[in-house]
Write a protein that holds these residues in place. Structure first.
Motif, PDB file in Angstrom:
ATOM      1  N   VAL A  99       0.818  -1.207   0.000  1.00 24.13           N
ATOM      2  CA  VAL A  99       0.000   0.000   0.000  1.00 24.13           C
ATOM      3  C   VAL A  99       0.859   1.267   0.000  1.00 24.13           C
ATOM      4  CG1 VAL A  99      -1.520   1.322   1.483  1.00 24.13           C
ATOM      5  CG2 VAL A  99      -2.079  -1.038   0.942  1.00 24.13           C
ATOM      6  N   ASN A 100       1.979   1.235   0.686  1.00 22.41           N
ATOM      7  CA  ASN A 100       2.804   2.447   0.745  1.00 22.41           C
ATOM      8  C   ASN A 100       3.388   2.831  -0.616  1.00 22.41           C
ATOM      9  OD1 ASN A 100       2.186   2.678   3.414  1.00 22.41           O
ATOM     10  ND2 ASN A 100       4.090   1.752   4.158  1.00 22.41           N
ATOM     11  N   PRO A 101       4.032   1.902  -1.321  1.00 21.49           N
ATOM     12  CA  PRO A 101       4.512   2.299  -2.658  1.00 21.49           C
ATOM     13  C   PRO A 101       3.375   2.634  -3.625  1.00 21.49           C
ATOM     14  CG  PRO A 101       4.940  -0.044  -2.232  1.00 21.49           C
ATOM     15  CD  PRO A 101       4.481   0.559  -0.948  1.00 21.49           C
ATOM     16  N   LEU A 102       2.209   1.996  -3.431  1.00 20.22           N
ATOM     17  CA  LEU A 102       1.057   2.322  -4.279  1.00 20.22           C
ATOM     18  C   LEU A 102       0.626   3.766  -4.036  1.00 20.22           C
ATOM     19  CD1 LEU A 102      -1.279   1.605  -6.201  1.00 20.22           C
ATOM     20  CD2 LEU A 102      -2.508   0.645  -4.233  1.00 20.22           C
ATOM     21  N   ALA A 103       0.551   4.148  -2.775  1.00 21.25           N
ATOM     22  CA  ALA A 103       0.177   5.527  -2.453  1.00 21.25           C
ATOM     23  C   ALA A 103       1.207   6.497  -3.028  1.00 21.25           C
ATOM     24  CB  ALA A 103       0.074   5.703  -0.937  1.00 21.25           C
ATOM     25  N   ASP A 104       2.457   6.115  -2.930  1.00 19.62           N
ATOM     26  CA  ASP A 104       3.533   6.966  -3.419  1.00 19.62           C
ATOM     27  C   ASP A 104       3.432   7.190  -4.931  1.00 19.62           C
ATOM     28  OD1 ASP A 104       6.138   8.310  -3.105  1.00 19.62           O
ATOM     29  OD2 ASP A 104       6.864   6.630  -4.314  1.00 19.62           O
ATOM     30  N   ILE A 105       3.227   6.123  -5.674  1.00 22.48           N
ATOM     31  CA  ILE A 105       3.154   6.292  -7.129  1.00 22.48           C
ATOM     32  C   ILE A 105       1.874   7.037  -7.513  1.00 22.48           C
ATOM     33  CG2 ILE A 105       2.189   3.975  -7.595  1.00 22.48           C
ATOM     34  CD1 ILE A 105       4.655   5.887  -9.826  1.00 22.48           C
ATOM     35  N   GLY A 106       0.819   6.835  -6.725  1.00 24.37           N
ATOM     36  CA  GLY A 106      -0.418   7.596  -6.960  1.00 24.37           C
ATOM     37  C   GLY A 106      -0.180   9.094  -6.820  1.00 24.37           C
ATOM     38  N   ASP A 107       0.497   9.483  -5.750  1.00 27.15           N
ATOM     39  CA  ASP A 107       0.808  10.907  -5.551  1.00 27.15           C
ATOM     40  C   ASP A 107       1.661  11.448  -6.690  1.00 27.15           C
ATOM     41  OD1 ASP A 107      -0.541  10.770  -3.182  1.00 27.15           O
ATOM     42  OD2 ASP A 107       1.254  10.632  -1.921  1.00 27.15           O
ATOM     43  N   LYS A 108       2.617  10.626  -7.110  1.00 27.21           N
ATOM     44  CA  LYS A 108       3.527  11.090  -8.167  1.00 27.21           C
ATOM     45  C   LYS A 108       2.794  11.283  -9.496  1.00 27.21           C
ATOM     46  CE  LYS A 108       7.871   9.528  -6.197  1.00 27.21           C
ATOM     47  NZ  LYS A 108       8.665   8.330  -5.877  1.00 27.21           N
TER      48      LYS A 108
END
Lengths: 596, 596
Positions: free
Chosen positions: A490-499
């Motif tokens: 979930v953390n890298p998913l959130a990160d790429i979403g923000d990017k």
């Protein structure tokens, strides 16, 4: 020779565990009776046909290719192709997702898409014959008159006739606005069409008694450019009002292209010399009508590369388990053998897992997207229909470009696993690579897809559709935010979403100043968004796999391992893509044209 | 059909402006008389031969391929190949860098390498015949007895005979320790050799009266594994003591491989049935002797992909300037034409510039490295010799793997520029892609190269050689640190230098705990170091171009633009590679073998 095992278990996982398609489909009036057993049974039977009938013809079809008789203009397909098509027709496969009003079985597009994945794994070149035909069916179903439908759809549904799409001309492919083929109105309401088409897949062959060509041409009074193109039905043999076959029409195969791959498919130069056709839809609106076919075809092309990725992976795994070469750096893994199976070497695993993750990711993205197609087509709820249409439009270029670029990478990796043997025809791996290459080009090059995504689907509506899709991702992240086991996903998913959000805004701003900034960033941008979708679906798959871990079923362990590999080794590609997208237009335009 | 223009201007830039090779070579006793005019004249003449004689045979050679006569075991090469080789011999080209003691011209390897770039651009398949031969020459020159040298080297120097290297067997390629071909000592000091070899490039052909095979085989008393392999000369026709041709030897071409590309080269299965050979070098030390040939061959393979990248780029540029399709998003660039030339579209430029930067970067890296080869071979200063040998050993796997991976990317991009036409044989682009694919495999797969770099060349001596190379980079950064115009190049160069240092240390530490960590990181690591070398050379090239900017010579403007493109759009690949290298072994090993 390569072999193929239909990945039914993973298909069932995607359909029933991940997307719960039966419940979704049951909401649509046309599919209220659908059930999992039916879907599974169709795919199991279809898988047998693919692995037993079509797959064994793939390598020989590539070697033999197609032959044109220049006197008769007839094309002979590779040995066994025609007979396999007869079995295909006898099995009722062409009718799978066709309209019952014209003899179809009316199954969801989702089921047909999974069946086509298997056909593509088995034999992409063969599958293009029925595949193009299905596209022609859909175009006529959407835009034909009642008379046209009655005349052509039943035969396309049974597969007694096949169809083509005749768009490209020697001087124009991407830019169809420049096409020159002419249609002259006749007193009886028909048209005489004259011109030269190239790259016509399945344009002529020996499978069926008639071929229904859908041809783009220009009327005498047509405005210039893409707003002056009309669509016509031009059958190989004219069709009498009662549906019987009439005289030969003046549309001929005048040459076969010599191609890098898909040798088993006849890619034809077609000459129209006053061929008689009838108009489909409105004059000058042919391109819009053809886009029904093109959008379906774009999903289909992504599916071709999914199929190739899967079959290349399967065979590379078999080879990697079998081939003994060198010892693992950490010490012998098979001390009883003269060397270790190469699957113990980390980089071989990396190549295999890349292909595996690309296949599983593509299968999830395809399933999710084609479910939107079912909703867009069958829903009786206008809002749901619109939402589904928008999401389908958003995801279609991603499927076409991301999956086919990945397929090129994956099939090449799988070839590499074989070492020198991968370069040899008999092993079949180099054919998968050659076949995969066309998928990045046809039905709109991958650059065109990326411009469609960024320019039209994202920036033109201020990212509204993308935001809607992003909201689903955000909800999932929110739900799993307190689940410790899910943090690694979930953390890298959130990160790429923000990017993605930030990158979209940045490019949007730059594009105000210079629209060419869109062209400079689009290809990188599409891959970033493609990774966002894969990360989302792998995270959802991981959630299910984690919940099932206690069951001891190794399928879920493998699913988790693949998801972890994806996040660790493939998603980081976005680090580069975001940098190069942000680097923008200037480094591309600094060099004068003359200095190239 | 593709065309080819030798890039003489860029070659001269690299040789004379960037690396000042004449001054460097003059320090070597054997080359004290070398001058720029000689080098330039040789390359100009060589370029004519390549573009006028060899290049026109490339496409037809691919279509025709080679034919084996199963009765005579003779191989017929494509039309024109043999005649072109006769011209090549008559022009004295085989002798270019050969030892004058055996009839050679004694020119530096550097010159030969640039000549070979052009041969490879013109026709990789054809060039493999003399290329393999040159490898055999070098191996015999280094390890043959005086008698062997006198018997074979003059004929290899003139090109009257050609050579091969017979290593691979069906069950082993990478892992030659497993090879089974047997050599039985005979009373007269010769050996009878029996076994089966595959993938033997130029193993049999119709160019010459004799073929000198260098064959790896195992003596009866050989230890197991790679320490029990010996090297033998096995000529197609036995050679009498006076150099005249004797009777046919029992080494036969028993089959031709059907390959993805390089169709014009005969890739042979060779059967040895008691063929008579003589030992080269020490018993059981054959692999070391063969490595002389393999290291040269690895530079040669990098050079093949440099050649393909250059020629693919040139043709894609021509097409992109000519092909009209769509308008630029920022408005018409050629309003007098029906559409804009596609070179105005940013992503087309990105694909072209990627190929251009990969070609120019590879040319610089190749030149720098082969200059070390000249020093290692010709220097009379032991320290200089050792340093050059170490740097050559460090850079060879980078040249082999980085340039061939880049060549695959670049040729595929150039194909894509052509759209659908790129997939059609007649345009020649798809052949470049198919030919480029083998370069990632033969002479040690690119994975093997990366293990060689990271495991052997870097970690085994605690990074000493890499540090020495890094020191040169640091000195350059230091020199240019106060030059404002150079900041855009020097800062990212310093950054990637720091990152390589850190990454090397990290992997070194991890490898203590588990040597498989080397295998997990090696491929990514090699590309990172490859980018470090490109960044270094592009920064040095940019320095010269900046200094010459005032001259108004457009060559320097183009060089600057290419360097800027490289730093903006290609170097950022390292952002991903460092992340995936650091992600390490765990994500690769989590999945049980059975679950693949």
């Amino acid at each position: 020779m390569p072999t193929y095992n239909p990945p039914l278990r993973d298909m069932q996982f995607v359909l029933h565990e991940l997307f719960n398609v039966v419940d979704e489909l049951k909401m649509l009036p046309a599919h209220q009776d659908i059930d999992a057993d039916t879907i599974n049974a169709v795919l199991e039977e279809g898988g047998k046909f693919c692995s037993q009938v079509i797959a064994p013809l793939n390598l020989s079809g590539d070697s033999e290719g197609c032959q044109l008789n220049r006197d008769t203009h007839e094309v002979q397909t590779p040995k066994g192709f025609k007979e396999a098509y007869q079995q295909y027709v006898e099995g009722g496969w062409p009718a799978l997702s066709c309209d019952p009003a014209y003899g179809g079985q009316g199954l969801p597009f989702t089921v047909n898409q999974f069946f086509y994945e298997m056909l593509n794994s088995a034999n992409q070149a063969w599958t293009m014959y029925p595949g193009l035909s299905h596209g022609a069916y859909e175009c006529l179903h959407a835009h034909g008159t009642d008379d046209q439908k009655k005349l052509y759809l039943p035969k396309l549904t049974t597969g007694e006739w096949t169809g083509t799409m005749c768009l490209t001309e020697p001087h124009c492919g991407t830019d169809l606005g420049m096409l020159r083929t002419k249609a002259e109105p006749q007193a009886d309401g028909s048209y005489k069409i004259t011109g030269q088409k190239i790259f016509i897949s399945a344009g002529e062959h020996d499978f069926v008694e008639n071929i229904v060509h859908l041809v783009l041409a220009r009327l005498p009074d047509a405005p210039q450019g893409s707003k002056g193109i009309s669509l016509f039905i031009v059958p190989k043999f004219k069709v009498n009002a009662d549906g019987s076959i009439g005289e030969r029409n003046a549309i001929f195969c005048s040459g076969l292209e010599h191609k890098m791959g898909i040798h088993g498919n006849s890619t034809c130069q077609m000459t129209l010399d006053g061929a008689v056709g009838t108009l489909v839809g409105q004059p000058h609106k042919g391109l819009q009508a053809m886009f029904v076919m093109m959008n379906a075809a774009r999903l289909g092309v992504g599916n071709q590369s999914l199929g190739l990725t899967e079959v290349a992976y399967q065979n590379a795994v078999t080879y990697a388990k079998d081939r003994l070469q060198m010892r693992a750096l950490s010490g012998p893994k098979a001390p009883d053998k003269p060397a270790d199976p190469i699957i113990h070497h980390p980089d071989v695993r990396k190549m295999l897992l890349t292909a595996r993750a690309f296949a599983e990711g593509a299968r999830m993205l395809q399933a999710y997207t084609v479910l939107q197609l079912d909703k867009a087509f069958y829903s009786d709820d206008e809002d749901e229909k619109k939402d589904a249409e928008a999401e389908l439009a958003l995801l279609t270029p991603i499927i076409k470009a991301f999956i086919t670029d990945n397929g090129w990478i994956a099939t090449s990796h799988c070839l590499q696993v074989y070492g020198g043997h991968g370069y040899i025809h008999e092993w079949g791996m180099e054919q998968f690579v050659r076949d995969a290459r066309i998928n990045m080009i046809y039905e709109g090059t991958n650059t065109v897809q990326s411009l469609d995504l960024l320019g039209r689907k994202v920036l033109q509506n201020n990212g509204a559709t993308l935001k809607k899709f992003g909201k689903k991702i955000a909800e999932f992240i929110e739900e799993e935010g307190t689940n410790e086991a899910m943090q690694e996903f979930v953390n890298p998913l959130a990160d790429i979403g923000d990017k993605v959000t930030k990158l979209t805004q940045e490019i949007g701003m730059k594009a105000f100043a210079n629209p060419d900034e869109v062209g400079a960033a689009a290809v990188d941008y599409l891959r970033v968004v493609g990774h966002l979708t894969f990360a989302y679906f792998f995270a959802r798959a991981a959630k299910i796999a984690l919940a099932q871990e206690a069951s001891g079923d190794p399928f879920y362990r493998a699913k988790l391992a693949t998801a972890r590999f994806y996040f660790a080794k493939l998603l980081p590609e976005t680090a580069t893509l975001i940098r190069t997208a942000r680097a923008g237009l200037k480094p591309l335009m600094e060099m004068d044209e003359a200095l190239f």
